[in-house]
Design a protein around this motif. Structure first.
Motif, short mmCIF file in Angstrom:
data_model
loop_
_atom_site.label_atom_id
_atom_site.label_comp_id
_atom_site.label_asym_id
_atom_site.label_seq_id
_atom_site.Cartn_x
_atom_site.Cartn_y
_atom_site.Cartn_z
N UNK A 326 69.91 70.12 42.57
CA UNK A 326 70.61 68.95 43.10
C UNK A 326 70.36 67.70 42.27
N UNK A 327 69.18 67.57 41.70
CA UNK A 327 68.90 66.41 40.84
C UNK A 327 67.64 66.68 40.04
N UNK A 328 67.49 65.93 38.96
CA UNK A 328 66.31 66.02 38.10
C UNK A 328 65.76 64.62 37.90
N UNK A 329 64.49 64.44 38.20
CA UNK A 329 63.79 63.19 37.93
C UNK A 329 62.71 63.50 36.89
N UNK A 330 62.65 62.69 35.84
CA UNK A 330 61.61 62.92 34.85
C UNK A 330 60.92 61.61 34.51
N UNK A 331 59.65 61.72 34.17
CA UNK A 331 58.88 60.56 33.72
C UNK A 331 58.74 60.66 32.20
N UNK A 332 59.24 59.66 31.45
CA UNK A 332 59.18 59.71 29.99
C UNK A 332 57.92 59.05 29.42
N UNK A 333 57.05 58.57 30.31
CA UNK A 333 55.96 57.69 29.88
C UNK A 333 54.68 58.46 29.54
N UNK A 334 53.80 57.76 28.84
CA UNK A 334 52.45 58.24 28.59
C UNK A 334 51.58 57.02 28.30
N UNK A 335 50.41 56.93 28.94
CA UNK A 335 49.64 55.67 28.86
C UNK A 335 48.85 55.47 27.58
N UNK A 336 48.54 56.54 26.85
CA UNK A 336 47.65 56.42 25.69
C UNK A 336 48.43 56.05 24.43
N UNK A 337 47.98 55.00 23.78
CA UNK A 337 48.71 54.47 22.62
C UNK A 337 47.98 54.77 21.32
N UNK A 338 48.68 54.49 20.20
CA UNK A 338 48.04 54.56 18.90
C UNK A 338 48.30 55.82 18.11
N UNK A 339 49.40 56.54 18.45
CA UNK A 339 49.70 57.80 17.75
C UNK A 339 50.93 57.64 16.86
N UNK A 340 50.92 58.34 15.75
CA UNK A 340 52.02 58.26 14.80
C UNK A 340 53.31 58.78 15.44
N UNK A 341 54.39 58.01 15.26
CA UNK A 341 55.69 58.44 15.76
C UNK A 341 55.95 58.12 17.21
N UNK A 342 54.99 57.53 17.91
CA UNK A 342 55.18 57.25 19.34
C UNK A 342 56.22 56.15 19.55
N UNK A 343 56.77 56.11 20.75
CA UNK A 343 57.73 55.07 21.12
C UNK A 343 57.01 54.07 22.02
N UNK A 349 51.51 52.26 31.57
CA UNK A 349 51.05 52.77 32.87
C UNK A 349 52.21 52.62 33.84
N UNK A 350 52.66 53.71 34.38
CA UNK A 350 53.84 53.68 35.25
C UNK A 350 53.49 54.20 36.63
N UNK A 351 54.48 54.16 37.51
CA UNK A 351 54.29 54.68 38.87
C UNK A 351 54.96 56.03 39.07
N UNK A 352 55.58 56.55 37.99
CA UNK A 352 56.33 57.81 38.15
C UNK A 352 55.60 59.02 37.59
N UNK A 353 54.62 58.81 36.73
CA UNK A 353 53.94 59.96 36.12
C UNK A 353 53.04 60.65 37.14
N UNK A 354 53.31 61.92 37.38
CA UNK A 354 52.43 62.67 38.28
C UNK A 354 51.00 62.66 37.73
N UNK A 355 50.00 62.46 38.57
CA UNK A 355 49.95 62.68 40.01
C UNK A 355 50.44 61.52 40.89
N UNK A 356 50.93 60.44 40.29
CA UNK A 356 51.52 59.40 41.12
C UNK A 356 52.83 59.93 41.72
N UNK A 357 53.21 59.44 42.89
CA UNK A 357 54.35 60.03 43.59
C UNK A 357 55.68 59.32 43.36
N UNK A 358 55.77 58.49 42.31
CA UNK A 358 56.95 57.65 42.14
C UNK A 358 58.26 58.41 42.08
#
Length: 422
Positions: A326-343, A349-358
């Motif tokens: 019926x639907x797809x929800x995805x979290x595109x985030x990641x809290x750790x910075x400093x890696x080559x090629x990252x966006x 830090x978001x409210x949607x990345x599991x284990x958070x229930x966003x």
């Protein structure tokens, strides 16, 4: 708001069920399909109805008359000769001055019409079509929309396709009176191909996606399925004015084989029994909603478009087996910075990345879901914790043992048990 119902079809494919009446008059539990439609509309306050009739139209007119007996006001447009699925709209040019709902006369539905209308007005397009997933997308027209819900492509059954999002035209259309500018003469025309599809080039066609109950009577199998759904109460229960129940599913390791960070679409493969499990969810009345962490976006390994294509493959494979999400929800985030090629824009830090229930909260708001009556199923502790944080019931699949959480070897085994507990 005026309601226009196209009730002139012959119903060639379903004639073996009942060929003595026009298709909209085929009875279900002793009541014509069209009467179910009129009752559903009346119950939501929509009583100004125009019926477009043709083949055996006298049967419809004699049954409904002016609509007074049914608590509505009915007028008729009579096709003296077949004008296709849209030609008769020409005769409404001078009668309809506001937005209106146009629907097919061979569907059983229970949809929150006011919510649909409000969405259409907000979009401001000439037309908004209601789309939904179905159990047979492989032989349906597929509607492809952009992030603003404007249609960018419409694949008909004969068009070549590979991976696609399972969204089809449900047969309900909100139309602006500007649509009448396209009708300059009385002639036979097709609503989809001749009227709606040409709106795409000017971005004047929107989609309203809904999991509410809509099913056409095009074949005997679908006709008999609808009878069972009406008997069970599933039809009315799916209206979004009512609290919904959902089964939330993790993706990697729950639906498809776990391969670490999945970045190559060729590595996406459904686990055994998953399509059967999700088909059981579809038939149960629960919403089937995927909630998945996808840090590959933040890591720069997959674009949003590439992730969508992976999800399209998932929906296509499920659809080939009669199942749908019926639907797809995805979290595109990641809290750790400093890696080559990252966006960097996704390194937060978001409210949607599991284990958070966003993601579960977002789904609950969108679909009026009672989280306490819903389930979260996944193969890891983050899935279970997210479910608990949202107030859902939980269980796990796969090899990971989680304390005080029921575990099943497969999603199919899990779903069978969950549905037995209803």
């Amino acid at each position: 708001m005026k309601i226009v119902i196209m009730a002139g079809g012959k119903g060639t494919r379903i004639a073996q069920v009942n060929a003595t009446v026009p298709k909209p008059m085929i009875p279900i539990e002793g009541k014509p399909i069209l009467e179910y439609q009129i009752e559903t509309l009346k119950n939501q306050g929509y009583t100004d109805i125009i019926l477009i009739v043709g083949h055996m139209g006298n049967v419809i007119q004699e049954y409904f008359g002016d609509g007074a007996e049914f608590g509505v006001q009915i007028s008729y447009i009579i096709e003296e000769q077949p004008l296709g699925t849209a030609g008769a709209l020409y005769f409404l040019k001078d009668e309809i001055k506001d937005d209106f709902l146009l629907l097919n006369g061979d569907i059983i539905f229970d949809v929150n019409i006011q919510k649909f209308l409000e969405y259409h007005c907000k979009q401001g397009t000439v037309a908004t079509i209601l789309t939904h997933p179905n159990s047979h997308p492989y032989d349906s027209g597929i509607i492809i929309a952009d992030e603003k819900k404007r249609v960018i492509n419409w694949l008909h059954k004969e068009d070549e396709r590979l991976w696609y999002k399972n969204r089809v035209n449900a047969g309900l259309h909100m139309l602006s009176p500007r649509i009448f500018d396209l009708f300059t003469e009385v002639k036979k025309c097709d609503l989809d191909r001749d009227i709606l599809k040409p709106l795409i080039k000017d971005r004047e066609l929107s989609v309203y996606d809904s999991p509410e109950y809509i099913k056409d009577m095009g074949t005997p199998d679908r006709y008999y399925a609808v009878i069972e759904d009406i008997k069970s109460g599933k039809v009315s229960a799916k209206n979004l004015k009512n609290k919904q129940k959902a089964i939330f599913l993790d993706r990697d390791g729950t639906i498809n084989k776990y391969v670490g960070f999945l970045t190559d679409i060729n590595e996406f493969e459904l686990l055994d029994g998953v399509a059967d499990a999700i088909q059981m969810i579809n038939e149960s009345g629960y919403l089937a909603i995927v909630v998945t962490n996808q840090p590959v976006i933040a890591r720069g390994e997959v674009s949003v478009g590439e992730l969508q294509e992976i999800h399209n493959k998932m929906e296509t494979l499920l659809g080939q087996s009669g199942a749908y999400i019926d639907d797809i929800f995805y979290c595109p985030h990641h809290p750790h910075k400093g890696y080559e090629g990252e966006r960097p824009e996704y390194k937060i830090e978001c409210e949607c990345r599991k284990p958070k229930p966003g993601m579960l909260f977002a789904a609950a708001e969108k679909y009026n879901i009672d989280l306490r009556e819903s389930w979260m199923i996944g193969d890891g502790e983050n899935d279970i914790e997210a479910g608990r944080n949202a107030g859902c019931k939980v269980c796990s699949v796969g090899n990971v043992e989680i304390e005080n959480v029921p575990r099943y070897d497969s999603l199919l085994e899990c779903i069978k048990t969950v549905l037995e507990k209803r």
